[in-house]
Design an enzyme around this catalytic site. Structure first.
Site, PDB file in Angstrom:
ATOM      1  CD  GLU A  34      -3.133  -1.043   2.163  1.00 28.91           C
ATOM      2  OE1 GLU A  34      -2.900  -0.115   3.036  1.00 28.91           O
ATOM      3  OE2 GLU A  34      -3.932  -1.622   1.892  1.00 28.91           O
TER       4      GLU A  34
ATOM      5  CD  GLU B 107      -3.855  -5.942   3.725  1.00 31.12           C
ATOM      6  OE1 GLU B 107      -4.709  -5.503   3.925  1.00 31.12           O
ATOM      7  OE2 GLU B 107      -2.614  -5.953   3.739  1.00 31.12           O
TER       8      GLU B 107
HETATM    9  C1  BGP Z   1      -4.398  -2.221   5.167  1.00 32.96           C
HETATM   10  C2  BGP Z   1      -3.011  -2.918   5.755  1.00 32.96           C
HETATM   11  C3  BGP Z   1      -2.940  -3.767   7.038  1.00 32.96           C
HETATM   12  C4  BGP Z   1      -4.429  -3.913   7.812  1.00 32.96           C
HETATM   13  C5  BGP Z   1      -5.562  -3.450   7.088  1.00 32.96           C
HETATM   14  C6  BGP Z   1      -6.592  -2.978   7.883  1.00 32.96           C
HETATM   15  O1  BGP Z   1      -4.411  -1.008   4.999  1.00 32.96           O
HETATM   16  O2  BGP Z   1      -2.433  -3.481   4.854  1.00 32.96           O
HETATM   17  O3  BGP Z   1      -1.820  -4.000   7.460  1.00 32.96           O
HETATM   18  O4  BGP Z   1      -4.050  -3.092   8.849  1.00 32.96           O
HETATM   19  O5  BGP Z   1      -5.521  -2.334   5.975  1.00 32.96           O
HETATM   20  O6  BGP Z   1      -6.729  -1.856   8.524  1.00 32.96           O
HETATM   21  P1  BGP Z   1      -7.042  -1.638  10.040  1.00 32.96           P
HETATM   22  O7  BGP Z   1      -5.995  -2.532  10.745  1.00 32.96           O
HETATM   23  O8  BGP Z   1      -6.505  -0.021  10.431  1.00 32.96           O
HETATM   24  O9  BGP Z   1      -8.395  -1.931  10.100  1.00 32.96           O
END
Ligand code: BGP
Length: 471
Positions: free
Chosen positions: A160, A370
């Site tokens: 990201e 993801e």
């Molecule tokens: C993405 C990241 C992850 C994870 C996910 C969920 O941006 O790659 O590392 O954290 O988001 O986000 P959050 O944990 O803030 O809900």
């Protein structure tokens, strides 16, 4: 529903700082995220204790039926000084983890960099604000390719990159710099793109059979109405938030329209001779897509001033404040979508929109790296977790992936939801959970960290067993 391709990589994802813990054990040094996770939540010191329990975790992966597991390697565990001396204990850990996966027929998918810059390099030269990071990053990549490349076939360079620039908390600025924060961001983005391209080139040179690409954080942008002013705002937001990064990665260029934006806002990065050639040469083999939600924007008026996004970190619905980019767009909510307690808009069709937009332009194979929903889970007295909201969310997204493959002809070779197991959320500690496996701890009470299979674990097991036929 037609089925998924044979050998489809049904996987699940995590990242080192969120799951491993042991953040100062066996030679590891601190990364910038170890230091920056909000103090009101669980920190990364113990996280899900995966560092000590990885064998149990891999056996749960096996039981779940995973064909692939996406995880990240902590730079600070391999090279605690950022460069130089390799930390053997860190190498042993990842060797054992990778062996355990391979022995259980689970394909390891490795993220090289998931927000966790060594603090030493941030202190020494400001991390990605300096070109000194490039040789250090290449050295780190070389170590990984040489040590693990015999078993790892899929690599993700940077997680990201776009969100590091779009969200207000993932990068550090240089204090007292004579450059504006905006200018610093575009400089860092350029340097990070050079680091990404160098990693791709090195991987191709050292591991000709491996595949490498970035993990992009993408939310497709919609206009609030069909008023042409809103359409233009959405086009511009799509360019600024998504296309800008995709064009750099896939076509090695700064779009002319983005160049005009950067000139107009005095944030053109310094482009040295050879930079654009390098970026062009770092040709990705595939694109990883992190998808959670879509975003909706409307046009800005002359009175609207730039405003940073205010994130809802506590799960108090309705507390997010959307950002405004002066002269370009203003975030707003979408009345057609439901949202979770953190105000993330749930939009399965948006995933298909994203896959189409990207594949139409670049025709690179896609891997969902993801996808998932953050929620507060309850452990019942019988040690069950009835998280139907999670399987509902994933079911609707898997359906859209299937439509994208079968009806739109898009090449998608795997689906790795976030996350395999509960872990420290980047913004909200352990309150906001994503896993198929529950970890018995809270932000304040460590408890036994016992693993429990959630209802969604059994749901996903059925999906994998039937290769996506039973949702
Ligand atoms: C993405 C990241 C992850 C994870 C996910 C969920 O941006 O790659 O590392 O954290 O988001 O986000 P959050 O944990 O803030 O809900």
């Amino acid at each position: 529903m037609p089925s998924f391709p044979e050998k489809f990589l049904w996987g699940a994802s995590t990242a080192a700082y969120q799951v491993e813990g042991a953040y100062l054990e066996e030679g590891k040094s601190l990364s910038v995220v170890d230091e920056s996770i909000a103090p009101e939540y669980a920190d990364t010191s113990i996280a899900s204790d995966h560092y000590h329990r990885f064998k149990e975790d891999v056996s749960l992966m096996k039981e779940l039926g995973l064909k692939a597991y996406r995880f990240s390697i902590a730079w600070t565990r391999i090279l605690p000084n950022g460069r130089g001396q390799v930390n053997q204990a860190g190498v042993d850990f990842y060797n054992e983890l990778i062996d355990e996966l391979v022995n259980n027929q689970i394909e390891p998918i490795v993220t090289i960099y998931h927000f966790d810059l060594p603090v030493v390099l941030q202190k020494e030269y400001g991390g990605f604000s300096s070109r000194k990071i490039i040789p250090d990053f290449i050295e780190y990549c070389r170590v990984l390719f040489e040590l693990f490349g015999d078993r790892v076939n899929y690599w993700l360079t940077i997680n990201e990159q776009s969100n590091m620039f779009l969200l207000p908390y993932l990068i550090s600025f240089t204090e007292n710099s004579d450059q504006s924060k905006l200018k610093q961001k575009y400089e860092m983005n350029h340097i990070m793109t050079l680091a990404h391209a160098s990693a791709v080139k090195l991987c191709h040179e050292l591991l000709p059979n491996a595949k490498i690409g970035p993990a992009l954080g993408i939310s497709p942008i919609y206009p609030k109405t069909c008023d042409p002013k809103d359409i233009l705002a959405a086009e511009k937001a799509e360019e600024l938030r998504n296309t800008f990064f995709l064009e750099l990665y896939c076509n090695g260029r700064y779009l002319p329209t983005m160049q005009a934006y950067m000139r107009g806002n005095d944030c053109l990065p310094t482009i040295e001779a050879g930079d654009l050639t390098l970026i062009k040469e770092g040709k990705c083999d595939f694109l990883g897509i992190n998808y959670y939600d879509s975003k909706t924007v409307e046009h800005v008026t002359e009175q609207d001033r730039t405003k940073e996004l205010v994130i809802n970190k506590d799960g108090q619905a309705g507390t997010t404040e959307k950002e405004v980019v002066e002269g370009v767009y203003k975030g707003c909510s979408n009345p057609y979508l439901e949202r979770n307690d953190w105000d993330w808009e749930i939009d399965p069709i948006g995933l298909r929109v994203t896959l189409n937009r990207i594949y139409q332009r670049y025709q690179l194979p896609l891997l969902i790296t993801e996808n998932g929903v953050g929620a507060i889970d309850t452990l019942t007295e019988e040690k069950k977790i009835h998280d139907t909201y999670r399987s509902d969310y994933l079911k609707k997204h898997v359906e859209q992936v299937c439509f994208a493959i079968v009806q739109d002809g898009i090449e998608i070779f795997g689906f790795c939801p976030w996350s395999f197991i509960d872990l420290v959320s980047t913004t909200s500690g352990f309150r906001k959970r994503y896993g198929f496996v529950y970890v018995d701890r809270t932000d304040t009470a460590l408890r036994e960290l016992t693993r429990h299979r959630k209802d969604s674990f059994y749901w996903y097991q059925g999906v994998i067993r039937s290769n996506g036929k039973v949702l």
